[in-house]
Design an enzyme around this catalytic site. Structure first.
Site, PDB file in Angstrom:
ATOM      1  N   TYR A 237       0.804  -1.228   0.000  1.00 15.93           N
ATOM      2  CA  TYR A 237       0.000   0.000   0.000  1.00 15.93           C
ATOM      3  C   TYR A 237       0.839   1.282   0.000  1.00 15.93           C
ATOM      4  CZ  TYR A 237      -3.707  -3.312   0.764  1.00 15.93           C
ATOM      5  OH  TYR A 237      -4.559  -4.382   0.607  1.00 15.93           O
ATOM      6  N   HIS A 398     -20.302  -4.409 -10.220  1.00 15.81           N
ATOM      7  CA  HIS A 398     -19.024  -4.571  -9.520  1.00 15.81           C
ATOM      8  C   HIS A 398     -18.003  -5.261 -10.419  1.00 15.81           C
ATOM      9  CE1 HIS A 398     -16.267  -5.525  -6.167  1.00 15.81           C
ATOM     10  NE2 HIS A 398     -16.094  -6.659  -6.818  1.00 15.81           N
ATOM     11  N   GLU A 399     -18.391  -6.382 -11.007  1.00 16.73           N
ATOM     12  CA  GLU A 399     -17.436  -7.146 -11.825  1.00 16.73           C
ATOM     13  C   GLU A 399     -17.015  -6.364 -13.067  1.00 16.73           C
ATOM     14  OE1 GLU A 399     -16.134  -9.512 -10.395  1.00 16.73           O
ATOM     15  OE2 GLU A 399     -17.645 -10.077  -8.918  1.00 16.73           O
ATOM     16  N   HIS A 402     -14.095  -4.090 -12.654  1.00 18.87           N
ATOM     17  CA  HIS A 402     -12.772  -4.715 -12.813  1.00 18.87           C
ATOM     18  C   HIS A 402     -12.390  -4.758 -14.296  1.00 18.87           C
ATOM     19  CE1 HIS A 402     -12.366  -6.016  -8.663  1.00 18.87           C
ATOM     20  NE2 HIS A 402     -13.432  -6.781  -8.701  1.00 18.87           N
ATOM     21  N   GLU A 426     -11.361  -3.076  -6.342  1.00 19.00           N
ATOM     22  CA  GLU A 426     -12.694  -3.466  -5.870  1.00 19.00           C
ATOM     23  C   GLU A 426     -13.680  -2.295  -5.859  1.00 19.00           C
ATOM     24  OE1 GLU A 426     -13.439  -6.506  -5.628  1.00 19.00           O
ATOM     25  OE2 GLU A 426     -11.387  -7.293  -5.710  1.00 19.00           O
ATOM     26  N   HIS A 527     -13.153 -16.362   0.252  1.00 20.71           N
ATOM     27  CA  HIS A 527     -11.829 -15.750   0.147  1.00 20.71           C
ATOM     28  C   HIS A 527     -10.792 -16.405   1.057  1.00 20.71           C
ATOM     29  CE1 HIS A 527     -14.837 -13.056  -1.445  1.00 20.71           C
ATOM     30  NE2 HIS A 527     -13.913 -12.337  -2.056  1.00 20.71           N
ATOM     31  N   ARG A 536      -8.872  -5.337   1.093  1.00 23.69           N
ATOM     32  CA  ARG A 536      -9.222  -4.582  -0.109  1.00 23.69           C
ATOM     33  C   ARG A 536     -10.714  -4.193  -0.132  1.00 23.69           C
ATOM     34  NH1 ARG A 536      -7.844  -9.243  -4.481  1.00 23.69           N
ATOM     35  NH2 ARG A 536      -5.882  -9.028  -3.340  1.00 23.69           N
TER      36      ARG A 536
END
Ligand code: ASP
Ligand code: SER
Ligand code: ZN
Length: 631
Positions: A237, A398-399, A402, A426, A527, A536
């Site tokens: 980060y 959302h997808e 990306h 994200e 996850h 994230r």
């Protein structure tokens, strides 16, 4: 999530955890290669030269070769991973396991070679790339023969057990997506308890593998100069790892009062509905009553907690989608339409030809939604098992975020083709989703016949808070648990009690009943067995509001932030895309500044957005003892 190619994750055969133990031996691999050599191109040879001069020129040459090699290997690995994730068979798993082990070995080699230039003066771009090479692995294998293979075999078993997990519910074997749909609508505490506990029967088998995986990845992380794998994760980060951890504490302290207000209000409404025996009006909330398998977003129980007086919501997005002619593909087309309205290009034809939009009925697949870029350029796709409902309408946006990010940064050098940080990746689609969920927008695309006025502000904000504010402590606790696991603070015998303790500490939740001695509840959240870092999502939950506040200001919006939609705004789209095009070429703080003018992480935007609701919640909670520590 974005499919992470720089990882040691691999998957083994079908659902059968036990059968998975026989991941192909090196001998079997050789035989397999011989049998298929006539039709299958040989895998790319691994590695770059071993002996670059330890000078600035040597560093430049090494980085150039590493980028070329990584471009080649990552495409090869991605195509195999796609083949496996959309058709889980012994053979696709065999291939993926092998490819992932090779990719990990290459990445470890590149990371070690990059470290040789630590004391050399090099130009800033080369320095950034050397650092990124060192940080690129999620689970590094130690540099000894067989380690990458062992790690791949373990992660194989973990991911496959999750992806194909099923359990008995009322005499039928059901999948996670079946269970999630029932849980969203069920208002029967016996049933929600059975679903909560049933899904968690898939994960006890993972625990020993997980513990061994932690040992191996920690060994690999230490070889790369990190105290443990958690320290490696916190190092990505553009600030010291300890400072980053402190940043997440600071952000949580800023937003925690909002969460406590929401928790207090929801608890009271659940108490009113279910009574003291199911949900007391003090202490923690029973986790299975919140409409989501991990209690991470609570929007599905809006009907239970809707304001008793002072305005109701006139629509339910799931019902609107179902009563109009929406199917999964139309939902994705609608998502694309939003990005196009901001002046971005339509998705390529290959997106439509190659994506997996619904669950295939004839084979096992990984259903957890993800976005992919197969060739580091234009071969972008999503992989979802889309259902027609509000949650998936949102996930589609959302997808696609990306995918639009991936395409925007495709002209950067290979090592910069990534998000400014993983939270940015994200947050892109989530930012678009904030506009796409406004009643104004739903009206513009014909889903809502009329746009409600200010009288529906509180119902709308409550719906949003049930998803966005409720998510914050979950977004934090998943990696708090993993950070403690990787550091050794939490030993394998304490895995589940630590998870339950984190649920209580951060979310103020308890499981519906005692957990069995062999429980491994973290394994029942994708996850964890999927080895995707989770902080994230906490960052994204903050960033999306920073993006929204900035975008609405650019658009000249002067009304309340929650009613702003940037649909159709090409000027905002151009500025936003300019940030996306930067990829990972600059520290993330530069990307944040470029679009928002903000200096860094700033939770004041989420506070601005929800300010009217917070006032309302405090009124509702008056006279109640909030918080959950005094049970
Ligand atoms: N893929 C998304 C997340 O994991 C959304 C989801 O399906 O849960 O980032
Ligand atoms: N998509 C992420 C998840 O499934 C965050 O919502 O947890
Ligand atoms: Zn995502």
């Amino acid at each position: 999530m974005k499919r992470q190619m720089m990882t040691a994750v691999a998957v083994c055969a079908l659902a059968f955890a036990a059968g998975c133990a026989s991941t192909p031996s090196p001998a079997a691999r050789t035989a397999g290669t011989e049998q298929t050599a006539s039709t299958t191109p040989a895998p790319p040879a691994t590695g770059v030269k071993a002996d670059y001069p330890i000078t600035a020129d040597g560093a430049t040459a090494f980085v150039a070769d590493a980028e070329t090699k990584w471009a080649e290997v990552s495409e090869y690995v991605a195509r195999i991973q796609w083949a496996r994730a959309t058709n889980i068979t012994f053979d696709t798993m065999w291939l993926e396991s092998r490819a992932n082990a090779e990719a990990t070995e290459l990445q470890v080699q590149l990371a070690n070679q990059a470290a040789k230039f630590n004391e050399v003066q090099v130009d800033p771009v080369v320095r950034r790339k050397l650092n990124l090479l060192r940080l690129s692995l999620v689970l590094p294998a130690p540099n000894r023969p067989g380690a990458a293979d062992e790690l791949a075999q373990i992660t194989t078993r973990l991911d496959s057990t999750y992806s194909t997990g099923k359990f008995d519910f009322k005499g039928h074997q059901i999948t996670l997506d079946d269970a999630s749909l029932i849980l969203a609508d069920s208002r029967d505490p016996e049933e929600t308890k059975a679903l909560y506990e049933g899904w968690r029967t898939i994960s006890p088998v993972m625990r020993d593998d997980y513990a061994r995986m932690v040992e191996i990845a920690n060994e690999g992380s230490r070889e790369l100069g990190f105290a443990d794998t958690g320290a490696l994760w916190r190092s990505g980060y553009d600030m010291p790892a300890d400072d980053f951890a402190a940043e997440t504490d600071r952000l949580w302290a800023q937003v925690k009062p909002f969460y406590e207000n929401l928790h207090c209000y929801v608890r009271a409404r659940l108490n009113a509905k279910y009574g003291d025996a199911v949900q007391p009006n003090h202490g923690p909330i029973r986790a299975d009553l919140l409409g989501n398998m991990w209690s991470q977003q609570w929007g599905n129980i809006y009907d239970v907690v809707a304001p008793a007086s002072g305005g109701a919501s006139s629509y339910d997005l799931t019902e609107l989608l179902k009563s109009t002619d929406y199917d999964a593909t139309k939902m994705v087309k609608t998502g694309e339409g939003f990005y196009v309205s901001m002046g971005l290009d339509p998705l390529p034809q290959t997106f439509w030809e190659r994506s997996q939009i619904t669950r295939p009925r004839d084979r096992e697949v990984v259903c957890h939604a993800s976005a992919w870029n197969l060739d580091n350029a234009d071969d972008i796709r999503i992989k979802m098992c889309t259902n027609v409902n509000g949650d998936d309408f949102y996930t589609v946006h959302h997808e696609l975020g990306h995918n639009y990010y991936q395409r925007a940064y495709k002209n950067q050098p290979m090592l910069f083709r990534n998000g400014a940080n993983d939270g940015f990746h994200e947050a892109i689609g989530d930012f678009v989703g904030l506009s796409a969920l406004t009643p104004t927008y739903l009206n513009q695309i014909g889903l809502l016949k009329t746009t409600p006025g200010a009288e529906e502000d509180i119902p709308f904000l409550l719906k949003m808070a049930l998803d966005k504010i409720a998510f914050l402590p979950f977004g934090l606790m998943v990696d708090r648990w993993r950070w403690d696991v990787f550091s050794g603070e939490t030993a394998p015998a304490a895995y589940n009690t630590a998870w339950t303790a984190d649920m209580l500490q951060y979310q103020g939740l308890v499981p519906p009943g005692p957990r069995p001695a062999n429980a491994f509840d973290p394994g029942a959240k994708y996850h964890v067995p999927g080895n995707t870092p989770y902080t994230r999502y906490f960052l994204a939950a903050i960033y999306q509001f920073q993006f929204q506040r900035a975008a609405c200001k650019q658009a000249g919006w002067t009304g309340p932030l929650h009613r702003c939609s940037v649909y159709g705004n090409k000027e905002v789209g151009a500025r936003f895309n300019a940030m996306l095009q930067m990829g990972q070429s600059q520290p993330w703080q530069e990307a944040m500044k470029a679009f928002t003018g903000d200096d860094g992480n700033d939770a004041s935007a989420i506070a601005d957005y929800f300010a009217p609701l917070n006032v309302w919640l405090e009124e509702q909670n008056r006279g109640h003892q909030c918080g959950w520590s005094a049970a």
